[in-house]
Design a protein around this motif. Structure first.
Motif, PDB file in Angstrom:
ATOM      1  N   MET A   1       0.839  -1.200   0.000  1.00 33.37           N
ATOM      2  CA  MET A   1       0.000   0.000   0.000  1.00 33.37           C
ATOM      3  C   MET A   1       0.877   1.255   0.000  1.00 33.37           C
ATOM      4  O   MET A   1       1.888   1.323   0.680  1.00 33.37           O
ATOM      5  N   GLN A   2       0.475   2.192  -0.773  1.00 34.21           N
ATOM      6  CA  GLN A   2       1.274   3.402  -0.898  1.00 34.21           C
ATOM      7  C   GLN A   2       1.071   4.317   0.286  1.00 34.21           C
ATOM      8  O   GLN A   2      -0.034   4.622   0.682  1.00 34.21           O
ATOM      9  N   LYS A   3       2.143   4.781   0.885  1.00 33.70           N
ATOM     10  CA  LYS A   3       2.052   5.679   2.024  1.00 33.70           C
ATOM     11  C   LYS A   3       2.129   7.120   1.539  1.00 33.70           C
ATOM     12  O   LYS A   3       2.661   7.417   0.480  1.00 33.70           O
ATOM     13  N   TYR A 234      -1.951   3.149   8.508  1.00 35.00           N
ATOM     14  CA  TYR A 234      -1.538   1.894   7.878  1.00 35.00           C
ATOM     15  C   TYR A 234      -0.668   1.063   8.817  1.00 35.00           C
ATOM     16  O   TYR A 234       0.250   1.586   9.457  1.00 35.00           O
ATOM     17  N   ARG A 309      -9.730  -6.834   7.528  1.00 39.03           N
ATOM     18  CA  ARG A 309      -9.392  -6.959   6.102  1.00 39.03           C
ATOM     19  C   ARG A 309     -10.508  -6.383   5.227  1.00 39.03           C
ATOM     20  O   ARG A 309     -10.236  -5.734   4.211  1.00 39.03           O
ATOM     21  N   MET A 312     -10.227  -2.663   5.159  1.00 35.88           N
ATOM     22  CA  MET A 312      -9.183  -2.187   4.251  1.00 35.88           C
ATOM     23  C   MET A 312      -9.637  -2.270   2.793  1.00 35.88           C
ATOM     24  O   MET A 312      -9.291  -1.398   1.981  1.00 35.88           O
ATOM     25  N   ILE A 313     -10.400  -3.293   2.460  1.00 33.59           N
ATOM     26  CA  ILE A 313     -10.925  -3.401   1.092  1.00 33.59           C
ATOM     27  C   ILE A 313     -11.813  -2.198   0.780  1.00 33.59           C
ATOM     28  O   ILE A 313     -11.758  -1.619  -0.309  1.00 33.59           O
ATOM     29  N   LYS A 316      -9.528   1.010   0.501  1.00 28.11           N
ATOM     30  CA  LYS A 316      -8.634   1.017  -0.657  1.00 28.11           C
ATOM     31  C   LYS A 316      -9.299   1.600  -1.897  1.00 28.11           C
ATOM     32  O   LYS A 316      -8.617   2.048  -2.825  1.00 28.11           O
ATOM     33  N   LYS A 317     -10.633   1.582  -1.914  1.00 28.07           N
ATOM     34  CA  LYS A 317     -11.359   2.123  -3.068  1.00 28.07           C
ATOM     35  C   LYS A 317     -11.265   3.644  -3.125  1.00 28.07           C
ATOM     36  O   LYS A 317     -11.498   4.238  -4.174  1.00 28.07           O
ATOM     37  N   ASP A 318     -10.931   4.269  -1.987  1.00 27.94           N
ATOM     38  CA  ASP A 318     -10.906   5.733  -1.896  1.00 27.94           C
ATOM     39  C   ASP A 318      -9.485   6.238  -2.158  1.00 27.94           C
ATOM     40  O   ASP A 318      -8.594   6.095  -1.313  1.00 27.94           O
ATOM     41  N   LYS A 319      -9.273   6.833  -3.304  1.00 29.95           N
ATOM     42  CA  LYS A 319      -7.939   7.301  -3.692  1.00 29.95           C
ATOM     43  C   LYS A 319      -7.574   8.636  -3.038  1.00 29.95           C
ATOM     44  O   LYS A 319      -6.455   9.128  -3.220  1.00 29.95           O
ATOM     45  N   TRP A 323      -2.267   7.601   3.253  1.00 27.44           N
ATOM     46  CA  TRP A 323      -1.892   6.547   4.198  1.00 27.44           C
ATOM     47  C   TRP A 323      -0.583   6.908   4.884  1.00 27.44           C
ATOM     48  O   TRP A 323       0.407   7.234   4.230  1.00 27.44           O
TER      49      TRP A 323
END
Length: 340
Positions: A1-3, A234, A309, A312-313, A316-319, A323
């Motif tokens: 995951m991108q921080k 995160y 989990r 987090m799914i 993750k949809k929210d750009k 994080w």
């Protein structure tokens, strides 16, 4: 995951002062600034939200679908209520509000667990709290892991005005989450892709609305009400799993089983406790001698991890979420957000 790094997007920085109030710039009204701290269970959201509130003169609005209920304290991870230590400076009497570490918290203990509290009610009360906080020139900070509640406030979702149908709900309650999800897929396959297939309450509500309207679920139009900075906490999966297990042990030692027993003694039915899910579900089964203590603990470890989990799914949809992995990153983001 991108921080996140120190850069911030156009969507998260577009105001000119730190008052958190709407400001006039270039002939148009700016949306109020608010901060959102989100993440899965046991990630450390509450501590981070308090740190931000202390640094930037904020107040916290809980975004947890179970913290609204009175008496459900240990199992929902409420911060301790320290209002007995807080004095109202004007009246010199003890404050009636919910305080922790000197920071006022909203949307905690607003409803009896015997009653149903809907996302529509949460939306109304949360927006009311935001207006109140802004009026006093403080920073509203939404903190929690219930993504649907957060979105309902940020985007002013317009929910279909369909009243509950008790007879239909009784029939649907008898079905498992898997059966409900299959039923929803047949009724509205597109909406089924957007909903948590394990959340019986929301599955039942979706089926109820579709059955009464006799058409697919109306789209929830995302109309932003605020200029929001979203900060996600995160944790690497293995670290998060260890934190979940450690927190579970701690809560059991603090009296979580006794809390569930007390709720039942106060008139909350076993069925109602079961439907609250996770801690309340499996502890209630244990108290009814339907599972052993060891089975209860093992089931909770597994189910809480699965729920984290799923959280987090959803996130993750929210750009738009930034994080972070340390409080310093979050404080830097908030400082830049308020200064620009």
């Amino acid at each position: 995951m991108q921080k996140s790094n120190s850069q911030t997007s156009k969507n998260s920085i577009n105001s000119s002062n730190q008052s958190c109030l709407p400001a006039q710039r270039a002939g148009r009204l700016q949306k109020p600034k608010i901060v959102v701290v989100l993440g899965p269970n046991a990630s450390g959201k509450s501590d981070l939200a308090v740190a931000i509130a202390k640094k930037f003169n904020g107040e916290i609005i809980s975004a947890d679908s179970r913290q609204v209920y009175k008496g459900m304290d240990i199992g929902t991870g409420k911060v301790p209520n320290e209002n007995s230590k807080i004095k109202d400076q004007k009246s010199k009497i003890k404050a009636k509000n919910y305080y922790y570490q000197g920071i006022r918290h909203h949307l905690i203990d607003v409803c009896s667990p015997k009653k149903n509290f809907t996302v529509v009610e949460y939306q109304r009360l949360a927006q009311q709290a935001i207006r109140d906080i802004l009026k006093r020139k403080k920073l509203p900070i939404i903190c929690g892991g219930t993504g649907f509640y957060i979105d309902a406030v940020l985007y002013d979702y317009q929910f279909p005005p369909v009243k509950p149908n008790s007879q239909l709900r009784k029939k649907l309650e008898k079905l498992s989450a898997e059966e409900l999800f299959a039923k929803l897929q047949k009724l509205d396959s597109q909406y089924a892709e957007k909903i948590d297939p394990h959340n019986k309450r929301r599955l039942i509500r979706a089926i109820e609305v579709i059955s009464i309207l006799k058409k697919p679920m109306p789209p929830l139009i995302k109309s932003p009400r605020y200029d929001a900075l979203k900060i996600g906490v995160y944790r690497p999966p293995q670290e998060l799993k260890k934190r979940i297990e450690k927190r579970l042990t701690q809560r059991l030692n603090e009296g979580m089983v006794e809390e569930v027993k007390k709720l039942h003694q106060q008139g909350v039915s076993w069925k109602r406790l079961y439907n609250f899910g996770l801690e309340y579900r499996y502890i209630s089964l244990y108290l009814q001698n339907k599972i052993s203590y060891e089975e209860m603990v093992n089931q909770l470890k597994r189910k809480i991890w699965q729920y984290a989990r799923r959280q987090m799914i959803w996130f993750k949809k929210d750009k738009e979420i930034h994080w972070i992995s340390s409080p310093s990153q979050a404080l830097k983001l908030v400082r830049q957000f308020l200064q620009n």
